[in-house]
Design an enzyme around this catalytic site. Sequence first.
Site, PDB file in Angstrom:
ATOM      1  N   GLY A  32      44.715 -13.374   3.533  1.00 21.82           N
ATOM      2  CA  GLY A  32      43.661 -14.348   3.246  1.00 21.82           C
ATOM      3  C   GLY A  32      42.307 -13.668   3.221  1.00 21.82           C
ATOM      4  N   GLY A  58      37.921 -14.796   3.051  1.00 21.29           N
ATOM      5  CA  GLY A  58      36.899 -15.833   2.965  1.00 21.29           C
ATOM      6  C   GLY A  58      35.612 -15.213   2.477  1.00 21.29           C
ATOM      7  N   SER A  99      33.347 -13.740   3.960  1.00 22.57           N
ATOM      8  CA  SER A  99      32.858 -12.523   4.585  1.00 22.57           C
ATOM      9  C   SER A  99      33.936 -11.731   5.287  1.00 22.57           C
ATOM     10  CB  SER A  99      31.829 -12.937   5.621  1.00 22.57           C
ATOM     11  OG  SER A  99      32.436 -13.922   6.422  1.00 22.57           O
ATOM     12  N   VAL A 117      41.621 -11.061   5.951  1.00 24.81           N
ATOM     13  CA  VAL A 117      42.563 -11.173   7.067  1.00 24.81           C
ATOM     14  C   VAL A 117      43.873 -10.473   6.683  1.00 24.81           C
ATOM     15  CG1 VAL A 117      43.794 -12.774   8.581  1.00 24.81           C
ATOM     16  CG2 VAL A 117      41.512 -13.359   7.750  1.00 24.81           C
ATOM     17  N   LYS A 135      41.431  -9.941  11.543  1.00 27.64           N
ATOM     18  CA  LYS A 135      40.387 -10.408  10.626  1.00 27.64           C
ATOM     19  C   LYS A 135      39.294  -9.349  10.586  1.00 27.64           C
ATOM     20  CE  LYS A 135      37.277 -14.358  10.086  1.00 27.64           C
ATOM     21  NZ  LYS A 135      37.148 -15.777  10.320  1.00 27.64           N
ATOM     22  N   ASP A 139      32.789 -26.037  11.084  1.00 26.34           N
ATOM     23  CA  ASP A 139      33.403 -25.612   9.823  1.00 26.34           C
ATOM     24  C   ASP A 139      34.823 -26.161   9.701  1.00 26.34           C
ATOM     25  OD1 ASP A 139      33.319 -24.390   7.393  1.00 26.34           O
ATOM     26  OD2 ASP A 139      33.714 -22.368   8.129  1.00 26.34           O
TER      27      ASP A 139
HETATM   28  N1  LIG Z   1      45.388 -15.845  12.160  1.00 27.26           N
HETATM   29  C1  LIG Z   1      45.663 -15.966  10.866  1.00 27.26           C
HETATM   30  N2  LIG Z   1      46.924 -15.893  10.438  1.00 27.26           N
HETATM   31  C2  LIG Z   1      47.205 -16.034   9.116  1.00 27.26           C
HETATM   32  N3  LIG Z   1      46.284 -16.231   8.161  1.00 27.26           N
HETATM   33  C3  LIG Z   1      45.010 -16.314   8.526  1.00 27.26           C
HETATM   34  C4  LIG Z   1      44.620 -16.180   9.898  1.00 27.26           C
HETATM   35  N4  LIG Z   1      43.296 -16.303   9.964  1.00 27.26           N
HETATM   36  C5  LIG Z   1      42.870 -16.511   8.718  1.00 27.26           C
HETATM   37  N5  LIG Z   1      43.884 -16.525   7.831  1.00 27.26           N
HETATM   38  C6  LIG Z   1      43.800 -16.711   6.373  1.00 27.26           C
HETATM   39  O1  LIG Z   1      42.643 -16.052   5.888  1.00 27.26           O
HETATM   40  C7  LIG Z   1      41.767 -16.973   5.265  1.00 27.26           C
HETATM   41  C8  LIG Z   1      40.323 -16.562   5.495  1.00 27.26           C
HETATM   42  O2  LIG Z   1      40.091 -16.523   6.882  1.00 27.26           O
HETATM   43  P1  LIG Z   1      38.781 -17.111   7.498  1.00 27.26           P
HETATM   44  O3  LIG Z   1      38.611 -18.528   7.050  1.00 27.26           O
HETATM   45  O4  LIG Z   1      38.817 -16.892   8.950  1.00 27.26           O
HETATM   46  O5  LIG Z   1      37.711 -16.163   6.816  1.00 27.26           O
HETATM   47  P2  LIG Z   1      36.184 -16.477   6.616  1.00 27.26           P
HETATM   48  O6  LIG Z   1      35.516 -15.330   5.931  1.00 27.26           O
HETATM   49  O7  LIG Z   1      35.636 -16.919   7.918  1.00 27.26           O
HETATM   50  O8  LIG Z   1      36.290 -17.669   5.600  1.00 27.26           O
HETATM   51  P3  LIG Z   1      35.374 -18.912   5.471  1.00 27.26           P
HETATM   52  O9  LIG Z   1      34.015 -18.419   5.624  1.00 27.26           O
HETATM   53  O10 LIG Z   1      35.717 -19.399   4.111  1.00 27.26           O
HETATM   54  O11 LIG Z   1      35.809 -19.890   6.539  1.00 27.26           O
HETATM   55  C9  LIG Z   1      42.129 -18.336   5.842  1.00 27.26           C
HETATM   56  O12 LIG Z   1      41.803 -19.380   4.952  1.00 27.26           O
HETATM   57  C10 LIG Z   1      43.627 -18.199   6.042  1.00 27.26           C
HETATM   58  O13 LIG Z   1      44.306 -18.493   4.853  1.00 27.26           O
END
Ligand SMILES: Nc1ncnc2c1ncn2[C@@H]1O[C@H](COP(=O)(O)OP(=O)(O)OP(=O)(O)O)[C@@H](O)[C@H]1O
Length: 670
Positions: free
Chosen positions: A19, A21, A23, A26, A41, A135
Amino acid sequence: MGKNYSVNPNDYKLLEEVGYGASATVYRAIYLPSNEVVAVKCLDLDRCNSNLDDIRREAQTMSLIDHPNVIKAFCSFVVDSNLWVVMPFMAEGSCLHLMKIAYPEGFEESAIGSILKETLKALEYLHLHGHIHRDVKAGNILMDSDGVVKLADFGVSACMFDRGDRQRSRNTFVGTPCWMAPEVLQPGTGYDFKADIWSFGITALELAHGHAPFSKYPPMKVLLMTIQNAPPGLDYDRDKRFSKSFKEMVAMCLVKDQTKRPTAEKLLKHSFFKNAKPPELSVKKLFVDLPPLWKRVNDLQVKDAAQLALKKMASADQEAMSQSEYQRGVSAWNFDVEDLKLQASLLQDEDEIQEIKEEEDSLKSYMSQKVASNSMVKPVATSNNNGSLNKALCFVSRGKTNGNEVPVLESQTNEEKVSESDLTEFDNKVETDLKKGESNAELPPSMVENEAAQAKTRNQTGRPRQSQSGPLMPGTVLSHSLCEIENHQVADKAQQVRKAPSFSGPLNLPNRASGNSLSAPIKSSGVAFAPVVIFLGFQPQNQSPKEIGNSNGLASILMPHLQNLFQQTSIQQDLIVNLLSSLQTVEVENAPQNGKLPPLPRGSESNGSVELFVSERERMLLMKISELQARMNSLTDELTAEKLKYMRLQQQLNAASVRQENGDTRGGDS
Ligand SMILES: Nc1ncnc2c1ncn2[C@@H]1O[C@H](COP(=O)(O)OP(=O)(O)OP(=O)(O)O)[C@@H](O)[C@H]1O
């Protein structure tokens, strides 16, 4: 899990990407000392605005979290310019991914009930411990293969993006506001944990429909719709497949008056949740027959890349045909070509035109209200950097703790006001840009710049990035409302041109970004959206009357000028569209076949007529060209005059504020 995890990156073997996002990327990973599967992450610190202390504090908070429905961080540490957060691996990923891959229309009610109930338990826990998640959305609700549901993205990322920076640092907001409560978006109001209840209601709609309400609109429009429209909800007719109690529960969350929203604790007692099935019954079956998570993520990326390629192919011919005119016309007015293309690709579908027209009226009245208020809405670019993030940060979770030990997040109200220096900074920037002839410098960041930033990030994590928001579209959103009176005719014509399917220039690219691209962390349209930063006139609850008065004065002086600037820009944009359309008309008149000029007669006997024909054709074209040149010249003159006018006003404004300041100082002295 009470065990300690090492902070040595070599102890983790990163496997597939599961995954990404705004920034972070993962990965599924193996923790080598125990051969355990975990998720890592990788947050790109270069893209974060927080200082190391904030990050450290939040890393600690996240690791102290102890609830079965909240993702906990095992440990976190800095690797190069990334912060690695080690957490449990949720093998089925987020609800958003799952919907995108297998349930584009949303889940069935029994699964929704279970997912929401688990999420609500997480919120109840966080709220009881003094936290606001900020969020809540389908992309942050994760599931594992047993149907366990956990709320993610609380803690480290919340600190860096959601708390101070992504949503509201220095009164700015980046990303899509689809899930944000009106009081979070509205200047002058404070917010509390009830904002999560609103987001929870929006998430319920997201799970029911496969996308959040308003997700197809650009951020600024979502913001206005959230503030002005009646709250979204489940429709009694259209959403027949859902029960009355589900509809009622959603309606309870989506009440504009935050004080009237129930607490998480109270909501859990609602009949909708009382009757919810255990997730192992209703959630687990959602994944049956689906490939593993990393394969799904990969498939989605391939699909998105294919969409992007298709889109590029479709526009390649048009670009070749008109790029030179387009570039020339556009650069003359300092528009950013890529931004315009992006805007054009977002132009409304036929069936949305009526809807959008109605919204323009409300937008217009909203903007005029802003003139008299202390709030301003403007697109700004952000560039915050942490100089000191290379220092080692490491926090290791050391087992369980009771809730009382969870630190309470700091109040943010002090960060929420529009400072005069913000306004002056913006002002100066506009002036400088005008002087430089770069009036779009603070408008949506150019795709070129954005790509460069993304390329940098890609180098750091080896993965493409995606920003989550559509562009702010002064031409398509603000301009219609602001130019209506003075420029009614031009706007009408421009509207016709935009609708015309045969228009050959890139301004009329046919595709719009898919709705999901605004709400999802996956590039569904293939368009790399420039992150939009919206300047919000947040007014903290504890702002002093003097501060309010000062910003009021400045904002109300500035606002008409900014509106004027927007107006000018959009008039110019419409005129360019008209010019391009006139050019096309000439081509069509002269070329009935395939849009090309008529073939020249062949054979020696027709020499005389060829000459006659050519000269007649040349004459017409030359006439048209000189006509266009004349119009261009007069437009250039008009623009220059407007710029001068603006700069003069600017000077007057500066002088007035200096006078005001002097007056204030004298008043203070006496
Ligand atoms: N612990 C985990 N196990 C499996 N997949 C995960 C996990 N954490 C995150 N993901 C996947 O990775 C994606 C992005 O993670 P996350 O939302 O934490 O990133 P972000 O950069 O903070 O994104 P955003 O800013 O859009 O919320 C999630 O939508 C999910 O699909």
